[in-house]
Scaffold this motif. Structure first.
Motif, short mmCIF file in Angstrom:
data_model
loop_
_atom_site.label_atom_id
_atom_site.label_comp_id
_atom_site.label_asym_id
_atom_site.label_seq_id
_atom_site.Cartn_x
_atom_site.Cartn_y
_atom_site.Cartn_z
N VAL A 21 0.84 -1.21 0.00
CA VAL A 21 0.00 0.00 0.00
C VAL A 21 0.87 1.26 0.00
CG1 VAL A 21 -1.67 1.34 1.34
CG2 VAL A 21 -1.99 -1.12 1.05
N GLY A 22 1.95 1.24 0.79
CA GLY A 22 2.86 2.39 0.78
C GLY A 22 3.45 2.64 -0.59
N ALA A 23 3.85 1.56 -1.27
CA ALA A 23 4.40 1.69 -2.61
C ALA A 23 3.34 2.22 -3.58
CB ALA A 23 4.94 0.35 -3.09
N ALA A 24 2.12 1.74 -3.44
CA ALA A 24 1.03 2.20 -4.31
C ALA A 24 0.77 3.68 -4.12
CB ALA A 24 -0.23 1.39 -4.04
N GLU A 25 0.80 4.13 -2.88
CA GLU A 25 0.57 5.56 -2.61
C GLU A 25 1.64 6.42 -3.27
OE1 GLU A 25 -1.59 5.30 1.79
OE2 GLU A 25 0.60 5.29 1.64
N SER A 26 2.89 6.03 -3.10
CA SER A 26 3.98 6.80 -3.70
C SER A 26 3.91 6.77 -5.21
CB SER A 26 5.33 6.24 -3.23
OG SER A 26 5.49 6.41 -1.85
N LEU A 27 3.59 5.61 -5.76
CA LEU A 27 3.52 5.48 -7.20
C LEU A 27 2.36 6.29 -7.78
CD1 LEU A 27 5.04 4.05 -9.47
CD2 LEU A 27 3.44 2.13 -9.26
N ALA A 28 1.26 6.39 -7.05
CA ALA A 28 0.12 7.18 -7.52
C ALA A 28 0.49 8.66 -7.59
CB ALA A 28 -1.08 6.98 -6.61
N VAL A 29 1.23 9.15 -6.60
CA VAL A 29 1.69 10.54 -6.64
C VAL A 29 2.58 10.75 -7.86
CG1 VAL A 29 3.09 12.28 -5.46
CG2 VAL A 29 1.53 10.83 -4.14
N TRP A 30 3.51 9.83 -8.08
CA TRP A 30 4.42 9.93 -9.23
C TRP A 30 3.65 9.86 -10.54
CZ3 TRP A 30 5.37 6.07 -12.93
CH2 TRP A 30 6.39 6.38 -13.85
N ALA A 31 2.72 8.92 -10.65
CA ALA A 31 1.97 8.73 -11.90
C ALA A 31 1.15 9.97 -12.23
CB ALA A 31 1.08 7.50 -11.79
N ASN A 32 0.52 10.57 -11.22
CA ASN A 32 -0.29 11.76 -11.46
C ASN A 32 0.56 12.97 -11.84
OD1 ASN A 32 -2.64 10.39 -11.00
ND2 ASN A 32 -3.12 11.37 -9.05
N ALA A 33 1.83 12.95 -11.45
CA ALA A 33 2.71 14.08 -11.76
C ALA A 33 3.53 13.86 -13.02
CB ALA A 33 3.64 14.36 -10.58
N THR A 34 3.43 12.68 -13.60
CA THR A 34 4.25 12.32 -14.76
C THR A 34 3.37 12.15 -15.98
OG1 THR A 34 5.78 11.16 -13.28
CG2 THR A 34 5.97 10.71 -15.65
#
Length: 221
Positions: A167-180
């Motif tokens: 879940v922690g990885a998913a949260e970080s990846l979602a932030v990155w995906a929305n900014a990329t």
């Protein structure tokens, strides 16, 4: 001929309209910089009406967190079919998570970034959402592990740490995906599946990696 009366909008509908506007403003500008004037203008209502319905900026923000957190949890839960294999259930859950956060970037900013940095009350609302998602993911992984081990009583605590990490990885990846630019929900989900499933796949096949004896650890007494 008398004046034509405009049908009055139901309170619940009007309130959701205000929350929609508030999520967008909070998501764009952040909690501190957002103003009730901006929210009222975007919602097409007067500022006194916003206060009448939702009492204060703090109460409005809390209502936004609760609504968007509930929507995210519902999206993840409804995206998973329990009759499918363990890897497909996890994939569907991740895809639902990334699809929802991509489709609602302001809402994701509110529940993941803004709520956690502006006071214990707001942070507690976000933490409750996260705990519910972690519990759901823990169950998904545990079911697969129980099937592989043929042990229906395998405790969920055996996989709880994996769920927290995922879940922690998913949260970080979602932030990155929305900014990329150009990163789709499917690509984000595939990235995390490829990262995580090698280890989770071993677990659900009845295999797990064992660390060496503590005496062999280097520099970590």
């Amino acid at each position: 001929m008398g004046a034509v009366k405009t049908k009055r909008m139901p309170r619940a509908v009007r309130e959701q309209q205000m929350l929609d506007a508030a999520v967008e403003i909070f998501g764009q500008r952040g909690y501190m910089a957002a103003s009730m004037d901006e929210i009222a203008e975007l919602a097409g209502v007067s500022k006194p009406l916003v206060y009448l319905y939702l009492n204060s900026k703090e109460d409005l923000f809390t209502a936004c967190i609760r609504r968007e957190a509930s929507a995210l949890v519902d999206a993840v839960r409804s995206g998973v079919r329990t009759d499918l294999p363990a890897d497909r259930r996890l994939w569907d859950g991740l895809l639902a998570f990334f699809a929802h956060t991509a489709a609602h970037p302001h809402a994701w900013s509110v529940v993941h970034l803004q709520a956690r940095t502006h006071g214990e009350t707001f942070a507690a609302e976000a933490a409750a959402m996260r705990e519910e998602i972690v519990a759901f993911v823990t169950h998904l992984i545990a079911v697969g592990a129980r099937e592989a081990h043929r042990d229906p009583d395998l405790p969920e605590r055996e996989v709880a740490g994996l769920a927290e990490a995922l879940v922690g990885a998913a949260e970080s990846l979602a932030v990155w995906a929305n900014a990329t630019e150009g990163v789709t929900a499917r690509q984000a989900a595939a990235t995390l599946m490829n990262f995580a499933w090698a280890g989770l796949g071993d677990l659900t096949q009845g295999r797990s990696w064992s660390p060496p004896p503590a005496a062999d650890d280097v520099g970590h007494a």
